[in-house]
Design an enzyme around this catalytic site. Sequence first.
Site, PDB file in Angstrom:
ATOM      1  N   ASP A  75      47.347  32.649  72.771  1.00 32.91           N
ATOM      2  CA  ASP A  75      47.146  33.739  71.962  1.00 32.91           C
ATOM      3  C   ASP A  75      45.679  33.577  71.093  1.00 32.91           C
ATOM      4  O   ASP A  75      45.303  32.411  70.973  1.00 32.91           O
ATOM      5  CB  ASP A  75      48.270  34.283  71.397  1.00 32.91           C
ATOM      6  N   ASP A  88      48.926  44.839  74.565  1.00 26.32           N
ATOM      7  CA  ASP A  88      50.504  44.666  73.759  1.00 26.32           C
ATOM      8  C   ASP A  88      51.205  45.738  74.296  1.00 26.32           C
ATOM      9  O   ASP A  88      52.598  45.836  73.990  1.00 26.32           O
ATOM     10  CB  ASP A  88      50.047  44.515  72.514  1.00 26.32           C
TER      11      ASP A  88
HETATM   12  C1  DGJ Z   1      50.105  38.970  70.183  1.00 26.99           C
HETATM   13  C2  DGJ Z   1      50.616  39.030  71.585  1.00 26.99           C
HETATM   14  O1  DGJ Z   1      49.714  40.108  72.297  1.00 26.99           O
HETATM   15  C3  DGJ Z   1      51.945  39.543  71.709  1.00 26.99           C
HETATM   16  O2  DGJ Z   1      52.250  39.651  73.001  1.00 26.99           O
HETATM   17  C4  DGJ Z   1      52.732  38.341  70.830  1.00 26.99           C
HETATM   18  O3  DGJ Z   1      52.648  37.127  71.533  1.00 26.99           O
HETATM   19  C5  DGJ Z   1      52.228  38.313  69.645  1.00 26.99           C
HETATM   20  N1  DGJ Z   1      50.945  38.047  69.433  1.00 26.99           N
HETATM   21  C6  DGJ Z   1      52.972  37.218  68.747  1.00 26.99           C
HETATM   22  O4  DGJ Z   1      52.675  37.048  67.680  1.00 26.99           O
END
Ligand code: DGJ
Length: 671
Positions: free
Chosen positions: A406, A471
Amino acid sequence: MPWIAHWGADPGPAVPAAAFGLTALPLLPTQHEGWAGRPAVSGDRDGRWPHLRLHIDGIDLIETGVETRLVDEEAGVEVVCLLELTEQGIVKARHTLRNRGEGAWTVGALRCVLPIPDTATEALGLVGRWALERMPQRSSFGYGVHSRENRRGRTGHDSTTLLFLGTQGFANRTGQVWAVHVGWSGNHEHSAERLPDSVGALGGGELLDPGEVRLEPGETYETPWVYFAYSGSGLDGLRDRFHRLLRARPAHPRKPRPVVLNTWEAVYFRHDLDKLKALADKAFEVGVERFVLDDGWFRHRRDDHAGLGDWYVDESVWPHGLHPLVEHVHSLNMQFGLWFEPEMVNPDSDLARAHPDWILAAPGRLPAESRRQQVLSLTRPQIYRYLLERLDSLVKEYRIDFIKWDHNRDLSEATTHDGRAAVHAQTLAVYRLLDELRSRHPGLEIESCSSGGARVDLGILERTDRVWTSDTNDPVDRQLIQLWTGLLLPPELIGAHVGPTRTHITGRVTDLEMRCATALFGHAGIERDLTECDADELSTLTAWINLYKSTRDLLHGGTVVVPDLPDPSAIVHGVVSADRSRALFSYAQISSTVANTPLRPYPMRLRLPGLEPSATYTVTIALRPHGGGLVPTTFGFAEDGTRWTGRALETIGLPVSRLNPADAMVLELRS
Ligand code: DGJ
């Protein structure tokens, strides 16, 4: 300086000499070549040599293309321009500038551009934000510069991803289209420029901050790969070239894409061994093949205020490490994946307390925090070594199959501790870290995630195996996000999960069938608390996973087709096998439609392109909308098993009765 006469439809073998006149574009347009627009190459040596005069020093024909060496001896600059034409008809361009003079040469810009004709009068790009990435934006293109610039230090939610120019009204399957993509995860631009007295130029490159790349004598600067694609059959032609290009890569993921369970929306930071084991049990029951533990497992990470950088399993939450969970997951024959955000640090972390100077910042000039985090300066060897050691050890200790990598903030005011612009070197350092980890763990798969889909580009995809597309798991928004992301990426690289009934991010309530139909057309997974699902939901999920498993060779190997519809309230797309004997089509209603009312029993027909005209297909409903009342039963549609030729399917189209907004169905076709 060589000039490019033409890029587009095949003009035949004999190109007339006159083609190299006003409609041609120099390989690197500069004022010396009569180009009055933005020069493709610029820089200076201590404020001198604002204009280069490059001439040919050598041309090499290589197997895949041509490499041209240009020099300006007086300025002490050499540029090697590499143009490759891939089997899929994509032009890959990359230029390398060498400082051949005395003293430092500061690179201003180095862009790769190709000519576009005056018939390309419409521009299309993508734009987005967190949880709504890659939405289309169309405008006319006349004279001047159309530039999409990104200075976020990561690819960005709002990156155009691809910039298209096309003939008037170009659409999914019609019109001529020229496209460019910059394969780079740092600052970058995609642009098109047309002047009244010359042909247009389409291209892009890295965006450099002042003094960011300063070459000592003999040093070089290499641009990212810039990808150019032309299609005479609308966007589908481009999509097909990019998908085939990516699928031909030696490192393209070829094993069946495993069904994923990601814990994020199921438990967020509430990590509890018993709960996670119960979740893994349910996941196994419905057919999941990879269990991914998201954010929250490392020291001090009870919420998003603290802990980034402390890449040790939190002893208070996991007294026996992750072993009990990993063993449980492995005992169920599922792969284990783990979340990391290696480039970041929370000021509230042991790491930041011990090494405040590891943060990417000039002394005394800390950038504003974003999500309570700062960026680590990866170009410093001790920081790079620390991260590599942590990742490497954890991958070994827990036999990790998959990393969700991430990256949750922009790099703002990115400056090294000695005060220099940092994004260029930081981006290369991230690439090195990924490359090194992969070479140590050849079976390891990595997902490129960046607050959802803010790092989707072919630079990061040279070292990752899929993207976390967005997301949002809202299937209505996802229909669009996935459709447009799919112009560059084939479905197997597009992470797509079934979320909860009420989408956490948008609050929209949707049927499980709609969520399943949407996630089917990517690298499919689940992101919800399965322990809360009732028996009906679990059986729908099981059936959906069986459908995914039995069709993923087609979904992840076939040709994606997107028909042009008269009705924008619906989205139709499909995947057709290479021999055209099989296909899956999705019909999703994303909003209410005027045509699609009960008073008008003949709404939009489903005209399905890309099939074999002379073959006869049996059409069955692979995934029905919830309730079944809205399946296409009336007005000539003979329920399951109707037989149509490919020609009739494309020209007449299947009559369907209406779907409610946020309903979808999936049709399977076999000849
Ligand atoms: C952002 C990501 O896009 C989410 O899927 C998740 O992993 C969160 N971060 C976790 O902090």
